[in-house]
Design a protein around this motif. Structure first.
Motif, PDB file in Angstrom:
ATOM      1  N   GLU A 243      58.192  41.990  27.792  1.00 21.18           N
ATOM      2  CA  GLU A 243      57.587  43.172  27.183  1.00 21.18           C
ATOM      3  C   GLU A 243      56.098  43.172  27.511  1.00 21.18           C
ATOM      4  OE1 GLU A 243      60.205  43.568  23.116  1.00 21.18           O
ATOM      5  OE2 GLU A 243      58.667  41.998  23.214  1.00 21.18           O
ATOM      6  N   LEU A 244      55.597  44.316  27.923  1.00 27.95           N
ATOM      7  CA  LEU A 244      54.182  44.455  28.250  1.00 27.95           C
ATOM      8  C   LEU A 244      53.354  44.322  26.979  1.00 27.95           C
ATOM      9  CD1 LEU A 244      52.257  45.144  30.620  1.00 27.95           C
ATOM     10  CD2 LEU A 244      52.515  47.543  29.963  1.00 27.95           C
ATOM     11  N   VAL A 245      52.386  43.408  26.996  1.00 27.87           N
ATOM     12  CA  VAL A 245      51.539  43.217  25.826  1.00 27.87           C
ATOM     13  C   VAL A 245      50.088  43.614  26.066  1.00 27.87           C
ATOM     14  CG1 VAL A 245      53.018  41.413  24.852  1.00 27.87           C
ATOM     15  CG2 VAL A 245      51.087  40.755  26.297  1.00 27.87           C
ATOM     16  N   MET A 246      49.640  43.634  27.321  1.00 23.66           N
ATOM     17  CA  MET A 246      48.262  43.977  27.636  1.00 23.66           C
ATOM     18  C   MET A 246      48.164  44.490  29.059  1.00 23.66           C
ATOM     19  SD  MET A 246      44.934  41.660  28.262  1.00 23.66           S
ATOM     20  CE  MET A 246      45.079  42.006  30.003  1.00 23.66           C
ATOM     21  N   VAL A 247      47.284  45.458  29.277  1.00 24.16           N
ATOM     22  CA  VAL A 247      46.998  45.950  30.623  1.00 24.16           C
ATOM     23  C   VAL A 247      45.490  46.149  30.764  1.00 24.16           C
ATOM     24  CG1 VAL A 247      49.211  47.133  30.945  1.00 24.16           C
ATOM     25  CG2 VAL A 247      47.284  48.383  29.978  1.00 24.16           C
ATOM     26  N   CYS A 248      45.021  46.014  31.979  1.00 23.18           N
ATOM     27  CA  CYS A 248      43.649  46.382  32.301  1.00 23.18           C
ATOM     28  C   CYS A 248      43.529  46.521  33.810  1.00 23.18           C
ATOM     29  CB  CYS A 248      42.629  45.379  31.768  1.00 23.18           C
ATOM     30  SG  CYS A 248      42.610  43.785  32.588  1.00 23.18           S
ATOM     31  N   GLU A 249      42.399  47.021  34.218  1.00 29.76           N
ATOM     32  CA  GLU A 249      42.084  47.160  35.632  1.00 29.76           C
ATOM     33  C   GLU A 249      40.953  46.195  35.953  1.00 29.76           C
ATOM     34  OE1 GLU A 249      40.357  50.675  38.528  1.00 29.76           O
ATOM     35  OE2 GLU A 249      41.500  51.232  36.746  1.00 29.76           O
ATOM     36  N   HIS A 250      41.198  45.311  36.904  1.00 30.59           N
ATOM     37  CA  HIS A 250      40.200  44.342  37.347  1.00 30.59           C
ATOM     38  C   HIS A 250      39.573  44.860  38.634  1.00 30.59           C
ATOM     39  CE1 HIS A 250      39.354  40.119  39.160  1.00 30.59           C
ATOM     40  NE2 HIS A 250      38.284  40.580  38.554  1.00 30.59           N
ATOM     41  N   LEU A 251      38.256  45.008  38.627  1.00 21.41           N
ATOM     42  CA  LEU A 251      37.542  45.480  39.811  1.00 21.41           C
ATOM     43  C   LEU A 251      36.879  44.302  40.510  1.00 21.41           C
ATOM     44  CD1 LEU A 251      35.806  48.614  38.270  1.00 21.41           C
ATOM     45  CD2 LEU A 251      37.999  48.488  39.460  1.00 21.41           C
ATOM     46  N   LEU A 252      37.103  44.221  41.812  1.00 16.86           N
ATOM     47  CA  LEU A 252      36.503  43.180  42.639  1.00 16.86           C
ATOM     48  C   LEU A 252      35.515  43.812  43.617  1.00 16.86           C
ATOM     49  CD1 LEU A 252      39.788  41.313  43.560  1.00 16.86           C
ATOM     50  CD2 LEU A 252      37.930  40.361  42.200  1.00 16.86           C
ATOM     51  N   LEU A 253      34.343  43.217  43.753  1.00 18.15           N
ATOM     52  CA  LEU A 253      33.390  43.588  44.783  1.00 18.15           C
ATOM     53  C   LEU A 253      33.662  42.645  45.947  1.00 18.15           C
ATOM     54  CD1 LEU A 253      30.909  45.292  45.615  1.00 18.15           C
ATOM     55  CD2 LEU A 253      29.488  43.438  44.684  1.00 18.15           C
ATOM     56  N   VAL A 254      34.088  43.211  47.089  1.00 19.31           N
ATOM     57  CA  VAL A 254      34.591  42.392  48.196  1.00 19.31           C
ATOM     58  C   VAL A 254      33.818  42.711  49.476  1.00 19.31           C
ATOM     59  CG1 VAL A 254      36.642  41.696  49.479  1.00 19.31           C
ATOM     60  CG2 VAL A 254      36.882  42.510  47.129  1.00 19.31           C
ATOM     61  N   GLU A 255      33.420  41.662  50.179  1.00 14.56           N
ATOM     62  CA  GLU A 255      32.751  41.835  51.475  1.00 14.56           C
ATOM     63  C   GLU A 255      33.716  42.437  52.488  1.00 14.56           C
ATOM     64  OE1 GLU A 255      30.723  38.475  53.236  1.00 14.56           O
ATOM     65  OE2 GLU A 255      30.183  37.727  51.229  1.00 14.56           O
ATOM     66  N   LYS A 256      33.153  43.264  53.366  1.00 15.27           N
ATOM     67  CA  LYS A 256      33.922  43.788  54.493  1.00 15.27           C
ATOM     68  C   LYS A 256      33.683  42.919  55.706  1.00 15.27           C
ATOM     69  CE  LYS A 256      33.906  48.623  53.041  1.00 15.27           C
ATOM     70  NZ  LYS A 256      33.573  50.004  53.454  1.00 15.27           N
ATOM     71  N   LYS A 257      34.667  42.882  56.583  1.00 16.11           N
ATOM     72  CA  LYS A 257      34.508  42.147  57.844  1.00 16.11           C
ATOM     73  C   LYS A 257      33.479  42.856  58.713  1.00 16.11           C
ATOM     74  CE  LYS A 257      38.863  39.776  58.579  1.00 16.11           C
ATOM     75  NZ  LYS A 257      40.066  39.677  59.425  1.00 16.11           N
ATOM     76  N   GLU A 258      33.563  44.170  58.684  1.00 17.95           N
ATOM     77  CA  GLU A 258      32.653  44.995  59.472  1.00 17.95           C
ATOM     78  C   GLU A 258      31.892  45.887  58.522  1.00 17.95           C
ATOM     79  OE1 GLU A 258      34.767  47.111  62.508  1.00 17.95           O
ATOM     80  OE2 GLU A 258      36.131  45.434  62.841  1.00 17.95           O
ATOM     81  N   VAL A 259      30.569  45.947  58.706  1.00 22.92           N
ATOM     82  CA  VAL A 259      29.733  46.763  57.819  1.00 22.92           C
ATOM     83  C   VAL A 259      30.165  48.211  57.824  1.00 22.92           C
ATOM     84  CG1 VAL A 259      27.373  47.579  57.373  1.00 22.92           C
ATOM     85  CG2 VAL A 259      27.775  45.196  58.007  1.00 22.92           C
ATOM     86  N   ASN A 260      30.611  48.734  58.949  1.00 27.23           N
ATOM     87  CA  ASN A 260      31.035  50.128  59.031  1.00 27.23           C
ATOM     88  C   ASN A 260      32.529  50.287  58.797  1.00 27.23           C
ATOM     89  OD1 ASN A 260      28.421  51.013  59.611  1.00 27.23           O
ATOM     90  ND2 ASN A 260      28.688  50.559  61.784  1.00 27.23           N
ATOM     91  N   GLY A 261      33.252  49.185  58.425  1.00 30.67           N
ATOM     92  CA  GLY A 261      34.689  49.191  58.242  1.00 30.67           C
ATOM     93  C   GLY A 261      35.057  49.698  56.946  1.00 30.67           C
TER      94      GLY A 261
END
Length: 149
Positions: A131-149
């Motif tokens: 049974e679902l007891v908790m939900v949330c959205e986890h945000l990650l700040l992630v590096e890109k391989k390519e700056v323009n990617g």
């Protein structure tokens, strides 16, 4: 264990699940002491008998903390937590309930800082009855391989 998973390598819909963790009386007492939340819902067995759930319930913030901890298996050297959103406590968690977590990659978007993107993970916590007891959205700040990617 450390890994490098760049923004481009996150795949929408990918998921992972964790093992379980049983919530104990000691968990609740320790969390009350750390948080200062000694409300009777968590600490007073006799008072709880007069309430709808008839027994003590774990702090939502305790379940959030343990759920996040369960989901944190690898150290991604190119990502960091940016925050949490849409936190909801769906059902109570009681002493001796066993919770487990599931994480699903839900969204990716560019960040205003060049070379980074935001990865959104849905974090769901379930009890031993699935049974679902908790939900949330986890945000990650992630590096890109390519700056323009």
């Amino acid at each position: 264990m450390s890994v490098k998973i760049y923004y481009e390598e996150f795949v929408l819909g990918d998921s992972r699940s964790t093992t379980g963790r049983t919530i104990t009386d000691a968990d609740i007492v320790l969390h009350a002491g750390q948080s200062g939340d000694f409300y009777p819902h968590h600490m007073d067995e006799e008072w709880c008998k007069t309430q709808p759930f008839k027994r003590r319930i774990a702090h939502g913030t305790l379940i959030f903390s343990i759920g996040v901890g369960l989901s944190a298996g690898l150290i991604n050297e190119v990502a960091m937590t940016y925050g949490y959103e849409k936190l909801r406590f769906i059902r109570p968690v009681f002493i001796n309930d066993t919770i487990k977590a599931k994480v699903v990659i839900k969204d990716k978007r560019d960040h205003k800082k060049p070379g980074y993107g935001i990865v959104s993970e849905a974090l769901e916590v379930f009890n031993q009855n699935d049974e679902l007891v908790m939900v949330c959205e986890h945000l990650l700040l992630v590096e890109k391989k390519e700056v323009n990617g």
